[in-house]
Write an enzyme that holds these catalytic residues in place. Structure first.
Site, PDB file in Angstrom:
ATOM      1  N   ARG A   1      -3.887   7.218  24.128  1.00 15.55           N
ATOM      2  CA  ARG A   1      -3.136   6.680  22.986  1.00 15.55           C
ATOM      3  C   ARG A   1      -2.221   5.574  23.447  1.00 15.55           C
ATOM      4  NH1 ARG A   1      -0.203  12.135  21.883  1.00 15.55           N
ATOM      5  NH2 ARG A   1      -0.663  12.196  24.089  1.00 15.55           N
ATOM      6  N   CYS A  35      -7.572   1.602  16.195  1.00 19.00           N
ATOM      7  CA  CYS A  35      -8.635   2.614  16.370  1.00 19.00           C
ATOM      8  C   CYS A  35      -8.973   3.390  15.097  1.00 19.00           C
ATOM      9  CB  CYS A  35      -8.241   3.575  17.478  1.00 19.00           C
ATOM     10  SG  CYS A  35      -7.850   2.707  18.998  1.00 19.00           S
TER      11      CYS A  35
HETATM   12  C1  UGA Z   1      -5.911   6.975  18.837  1.00 18.19           C
HETATM   13  C2  UGA Z   1      -6.238   8.376  19.387  1.00 18.19           C
HETATM   14  O1  UGA Z   1      -5.110   9.238  19.229  1.00 18.19           O
HETATM   15  C3  UGA Z   1      -6.620   8.309  20.874  1.00 18.19           C
HETATM   16  O2  UGA Z   1      -7.013   9.596  21.322  1.00 18.19           O
HETATM   17  C4  UGA Z   1      -7.793   7.334  21.032  1.00 18.19           C
HETATM   18  O3  UGA Z   1      -8.156   7.173  22.406  1.00 18.19           O
HETATM   19  C5  UGA Z   1      -7.403   5.966  20.486  1.00 18.19           C
HETATM   20  O4  UGA Z   1      -7.014   6.120  19.091  1.00 18.19           O
HETATM   21  C6  UGA Z   1      -8.596   5.058  20.602  1.00 18.19           C
HETATM   22  O5  UGA Z   1      -9.603   5.294  19.927  1.00 18.19           O
HETATM   23  O6  UGA Z   1      -8.585   4.140  21.452  1.00 18.19           O
HETATM   24  P1  UGA Z   1      -3.765   5.348  18.973  1.00 18.19           P
HETATM   25  O7  UGA Z   1      -4.481   4.526  17.946  1.00 18.19           O
HETATM   26  O8  UGA Z   1      -3.212   4.667  20.162  1.00 18.19           O
HETATM   27  O9  UGA Z   1      -4.755   6.498  19.538  1.00 18.19           O
HETATM   28  O10 UGA Z   1      -2.538   6.061  18.260  1.00 18.19           O
HETATM   29  P2  UGA Z   1      -2.214   7.499  17.634  1.00 18.19           P
HETATM   30  O11 UGA Z   1      -1.088   8.087  18.358  1.00 18.19           O
HETATM   31  O12 UGA Z   1      -3.424   8.326  17.494  1.00 18.19           O
HETATM   32  O13 UGA Z   1      -1.688   7.071  16.180  1.00 18.19           O
HETATM   33  C7  UGA Z   1      -2.550   6.429  15.250  1.00 18.19           C
HETATM   34  C8  UGA Z   1      -1.840   6.253  13.924  1.00 18.19           C
HETATM   35  O14 UGA Z   1      -1.628   7.517  13.296  1.00 18.19           O
HETATM   36  C9  UGA Z   1      -0.445   5.610  14.037  1.00 18.19           C
HETATM   37  O15 UGA Z   1      -0.300   4.638  13.016  1.00 18.19           O
HETATM   38  C10 UGA Z   1       0.522   6.748  13.812  1.00 18.19           C
HETATM   39  O16 UGA Z   1       1.731   6.349  13.235  1.00 18.19           O
HETATM   40  C11 UGA Z   1      -0.280   7.620  12.841  1.00 18.19           C
HETATM   41  N1  UGA Z   1       0.133   9.051  12.862  1.00 18.19           N
HETATM   42  C12 UGA Z   1      -0.052   9.804  13.969  1.00 18.19           C
HETATM   43  C13 UGA Z   1       0.690   9.611  11.716  1.00 18.19           C
HETATM   44  O17 UGA Z   1       0.862   8.944  10.673  1.00 18.19           O
HETATM   45  N2  UGA Z   1       1.048  10.944  11.744  1.00 18.19           N
HETATM   46  C14 UGA Z   1       0.871  11.704  12.838  1.00 18.19           C
HETATM   47  O18 UGA Z   1       1.221  12.916  12.784  1.00 18.19           O
HETATM   48  C15 UGA Z   1       0.315  11.133  13.985  1.00 18.19           C
END
Ligand code: UGA
Length: 434
Positions: free
Chosen positions: A154, A260
């Site tokens: 992430r 992603c």
């Molecule tokens: C995501 C996946 O979590 C990774 O495992 C994966 O490797 C990566 O995509 C990828 O495909 O390369 P990332 O996009 O860096 O990682 O970020 P996340 O932490 O997953 O968050 C994604 C979105 O979801 C953000 O906008 C965040 O604010 C949102 N989110 C996350 C929520 O709205 N609520 C939550 O409880 C968690």
């Protein structure tokens, strides 16, 4: 091991540095001369906690080098990782242009047996196709051992995720490749799962799609909570304590963004449709995500039916905290709505530099949160940077013209903010009007 990584974007650079940290010699290849020049001079061109220090160390130790010379790099390495981007086409399908370019490059300069490992997120069947693309541009007939090794790190947490991954998936039909990758990861104490290439491709999409589903599920529950007068935080906590559900990714807010989830959900929906097995749940997941910012905006509009000329302060522009990445950031969807309404907008983000396009649209960037809120009629939190919880909120209120606080990430404790005299709105806890 000597490893070549093609594509010095976010995943490639992080993976390369982590391999270097684990004792391997890494060469990073990219066709973008600016990126390479920046990395060669020890400047990480994006923000990720801990990575700049690691880059400086490994450049100094010569354990990582960067180049644009594809011919030498490919000829000198027998283990080649591909970490190029696979952005979305208008159809929702993944754009494989950069993957094809990498295949063409490998084919052209291949001179002996190679292990080619895809880390980029690619649609089902791409790894097999890649083998054909390499063969098409190659005069050399020695074997290519194709492997799909999805990346699960992430942004904002990349080092920890890459050093201590939840699992290592090796998708390959080649014993040579499986053996080599097991050796590469031998010091990482995570479960290793060996599968077919297609299963490895699908594991990556299904994982991201499931996490996106959790987010849209909790966001839709939050809308219900607003109507039913129930705090969503309590619901999420109560659900998360069941270990079959788990608490991560149950934070309601403005929806998911980044490079992603939005693209991977779209790609999976589009491919499933093409294969003839539509994914109905995922279609709704996307719909909820698309409408979450308008849902939140309707809360703002219920207090400010006319925003023209109002001073709006916005906290957070990145798609999530601890990164300067703004790709598909919901904050910009919010920003656009305020621009349309002709509000006077002042934004703060600890890491993002606002582009001149937004400045031309009249948006002002401030680097001090207390100045951002000066005389503001309302403050909207779009990204939950942890430093916002440390602010002196009494001072924030004192600086504002009107104490209207819209917390799009439920990061503050509503009751405390109300005690300080704010009109506070989050997502999924607004039963009682003030
Ligand atoms: C995501 C996946 O979590 C990774 O495992 C994966 O490797 C990566 O995509 C990828 O495909 O390369 P990332 O996009 O860096 O990682 O970020 P996340 O932490 O997953 O968050 C994604 C979105 O979801 C953000 O906008 C965040 O604010 C949102 N989110 C996350 C929520 O709205 N609520 C939550 O409880 C968690």
């Amino acid at each position: 091991m000597d490893i070549l990584i093609i594509g010095m974007g976010y995943v490639g650079t992080t993976t390369g540095l982590v391999f270097a940290q684990q004792g391997h010699h890494v060469t990073g290849l990219d066709i973008d001369q600016q990126k390479i020049a920046s990395l060669q001079s020890g400047n990480l061109y994006f923000y990720e906690p801990g990575l700049q220090e690691m880059l400086s160390t490994h450049i100094k130790n010569h354990t990582i080098t960067f180049t644009c010379d594809a011919e030498a790099a490919i000829k000198n390495h027998d283990v080649i990782f591909i970490t190029v981007g696979t952005p979305s086409l208008n159809s929702g399908k993944a754009d494989l242009t950069y993957i094809k370019q990498a295949a063409e490059m490998i084919g052209r300069y291949k001179n002996e047996e190679k292990i080619v490992v895809i880390k980029s997120t690619v649609p089902i069947g791409t790894t097999d196709e890649l083998e054909e693309w390499i063969a098409l541009s190659s005069k050399d007939t020695s074997p290519v051992h194709m492997t799909m090794n999805p990346e699960f790190l992430r942004e904002g947490n990349a080092l920890k995720d890459a050093l201590y991954p939840s699992r290592i998936v090796i998708g390959s039909q080649s014993d040579t490749a499986i053996h080599k990758l097991k050796e590469l990861y031998k010091d990482v104490s995570s479960p290793v799962l060996v599968t077919s290439t297609k299963a490895a491709e699908m594991i990556k999409y299904a994982s991201n799609a499931f996490l996106a589903t959790k987010i849209s599920f909790i966001n839709e529950m939050a809308r219900l909570c607003d109507k039913a007068g129930v705090p969503i935080q309590d619901v999420a906590k109560g659900m998360g304590l069941d270990e079959r559900i788990g608490s991560p990714f149950l934070n309601s807010g403005l929806g998911y963004g980044g490079s992603c989830f939005p693209k991977d959900v779209k790609e999976l929906i589009a491919s499933a449709e093409e294969i003839g097995s539509p994914l109905h749940i995922l279609q709704r997941v996307e719909e909820v995500n698309q409408t979450q910012s308008t849902y939140f905006m309707s809360k703002v509009k219920s207090k400010f039916p006319r925003l023209k000329g109002k001073r709006v302060a916005i906290f957070g522009l990145s798609f999530k905290p601890n990164t300067d990445d703004t790709r598909e950031s919901v904050a910009f969807r919010m920003l656009e709505q305020f621009v349309q309404e002709e509000a006077k907008i002042f934004v703060h983000d600890p890491a993002v530099n606002l582009s001149t396009d937004w400045v031309k649209k009249g948006v002002t960037q401030c680097w001090d949160p207390y100045i951002t809120v000066k005389e503001a009629d309302l403050l909207v939190i779009c990204t939950e940077w942890p430093q916002y919880t440390q602010l002196d909120w009494k001072r924030v209120k004192g600086n504002m013209g009107n104490p209207y606080l819209f917390d799009g990430r439920n990061m503050l404790i509503g009751e405390e903010m109300k005690k300080l005299g704010f009109y506070y709105r989050g997502i999924g806890s607004d039963c009682i009007d003030h």
